[in-house]
Scaffold this motif. Structure first.
Motif, PDB file in Angstrom:
ATOM      1  N   VAL A 146       0.854  -1.190   0.000  1.00  0.00           N
ATOM      2  CA  VAL A 146       0.000   0.000   0.000  1.00  0.00           C
ATOM      3  C   VAL A 146       0.885   1.233   0.000  1.00  0.00           C
ATOM      4  CG1 VAL A 146      -1.982  -1.090   1.125  1.00  0.00           C
ATOM      5  CG2 VAL A 146      -0.158  -0.106   2.520  1.00  0.00           C
ATOM      6  N   SER A 147       0.325   2.358  -0.424  1.00  0.00           N
ATOM      7  CA  SER A 147       1.091   3.600  -0.444  1.00  0.00           C
ATOM      8  C   SER A 147       1.157   4.236   0.934  1.00  0.00           C
ATOM      9  CB  SER A 147       0.473   4.580  -1.446  1.00  0.00           C
ATOM     10  OG  SER A 147      -0.884   4.840  -1.122  1.00  0.00           O
ATOM     11  N   SER A 148       0.162   3.939   1.781  1.00  0.00           N
ATOM     12  CA  SER A 148       0.146   4.447   3.155  1.00  0.00           C
ATOM     13  C   SER A 148      -0.742   3.525   3.981  1.00  0.00           C
ATOM     14  CB  SER A 148      -0.395   5.875   3.204  1.00  0.00           C
ATOM     15  OG  SER A 148      -1.798   5.883   3.025  1.00  0.00           O
ATOM     16  N   GLY A 153      -7.017   2.748   1.881  1.00  0.00           N
ATOM     17  CA  GLY A 153      -6.051   1.977   1.115  1.00  0.00           C
ATOM     18  C   GLY A 153      -5.856   0.572   1.643  1.00  0.00           C
ATOM     19  N   ARG A 163      -9.842   1.701  -4.651  1.00  0.00           N
ATOM     20  CA  ARG A 163      -9.782   2.697  -3.570  1.00  0.00           C
ATOM     21  C   ARG A 163     -11.131   3.409  -3.420  1.00  0.00           C
ATOM     22  NH1 ARG A 163      -4.774   4.880  -1.739  1.00  0.00           N
ATOM     23  NH2 ARG A 163      -5.161   6.100   0.150  1.00  0.00           N
ATOM     24  N   LYS A 214      10.284   0.255  -4.117  1.00  0.00           N
ATOM     25  CA  LYS A 214       9.527   1.327  -4.776  1.00  0.00           C
ATOM     26  C   LYS A 214       8.863   2.267  -3.768  1.00  0.00           C
ATOM     27  CE  LYS A 214       8.588  -1.353  -8.977  1.00  0.00           C
ATOM     28  NZ  LYS A 214       7.546  -1.846  -9.906  1.00  0.00           N
ATOM     29  N   GLN A 215       9.344   2.207  -2.521  1.00  0.00           N
ATOM     30  CA  GLN A 215       8.855   3.104  -1.462  1.00  0.00           C
ATOM     31  C   GLN A 215       7.366   2.947  -1.187  1.00  0.00           C
ATOM     32  OE1 GLN A 215      11.105   5.041   0.464  1.00  0.00           O
ATOM     33  NE2 GLN A 215      12.343   3.535  -0.672  1.00  0.00           N
ATOM     34  N   ARG A 216       6.914   1.694  -1.228  1.00  0.00           N
ATOM     35  CA  ARG A 216       5.578   1.370  -0.794  1.00  0.00           C
ATOM     36  C   ARG A 216       5.682   0.503   0.459  1.00  0.00           C
ATOM     37  NH1 ARG A 216       1.388   2.154  -4.295  1.00  0.00           N
ATOM     38  NH2 ARG A 216       0.331   0.199  -3.828  1.00  0.00           N
TER      39      ARG A 216
END
Length: 225
Positions: A146-148, A153, A163, A214-216
């Motif tokens: 997830v992105s956050s 999410g 979403r 990928k910073q997720r």
């Protein structure tokens, strides 16, 4: 020190609110680690509480799997026919041919003497001096990114929704977090949070596993069967 009857998960959350409001300490126990239905123990800050103090009795019976099968619903129906309220009984666990009922001590003897069958299956319950290890819940682990850790999410990842679908369900009051309805799509969730959506089952966030390349954020869920 005071003890409640058995509470369902939503009532257990409310017990925490009461404890904070009145300056009491709170401990929850249902007869074994991981119980869903629990007894709340309220006690003063200067005292201590341990599991042996709870007014909980584990009743055990065996039945012949060769000739019949019993479900949780069968046993609960037999219990309710005794005229007792659900708050007198904790979890009902079936392990093969063994049945375990966690009962409040005030009604345990009556249940053992009166609950002699479920359907056409004869039963004979006796109190155990020592509670055996209960089985782990059945279900499946799976991972997602997830992105956050925003609720919309995380719910989208847990239930394979878009979403937008996730946000719509949250705002409609269909999503519970730790047994309490949450309508805030931007709430940040934590490890061990339990999610449920009406008609779609329960899923627990068992771990936040860190950042991917990928910073997720990698997370792991457990879907209860």
């Amino acid at each position: 020190m005071r003890f409640s009857r058995f509470l369902d998960p939503a009532q257990a959350v409310q017990a925490g609110v009461f404890a904070r409001e009145y300056g009491a300490k709170l401990a929850l126990f249902g007869g074994y680690v991981g119980a869903e239905r629990v007894v709340a123990g309220f006690y003063p800050p200067h005292e201590q509480i341990d599991d042996s103090m709870y007014p909980i009795v584990c009743l055990h019976s065996r039945y012949s799997e060769k000739f019949c099968s019993l479900s949780h619903r069968d046993l609960l129906g037999s219990f309710m026919s005794l005229g007792l309220t659900r708050s007198c009984l904790g979890d009902i666990i079936i392990v093969g041919a063994d049945i375990y009922l966690f009962a409040h001590e005030q009604t345990a003897s009556f249940i053992a003497q009166s609950m002699l069958s479920a359907g056409k299956t004869p039963l004979h319950f006796c109190a155990l001096d020592e509670v055996p290890a209960m089985p782990e819940p059945e279900g499946t682990r799976f991972s997602a990114v997830v992105s956050s850790l925003r609720l919309d999410g995380v719910i989208a990842a847990a239930y394979r929704l878009s979403r937008g679908e996730s946000a719509e369900m949250i705002r409609a009051g269909l999503v519970k977090v730790d047994h309490v309805v949450c309508e805030r799509v931007d709430m940040i969730v934590k490890e061990d949070s339990l999610f449920s959506i009406r008609g779609k089952g329960r899923i627990r966030l068992i771990s936040v596993d860190g950042m991917t390349r990928k910073q997720r954020i990698g997370i792991t869920f457990f879907r209860y069967e």
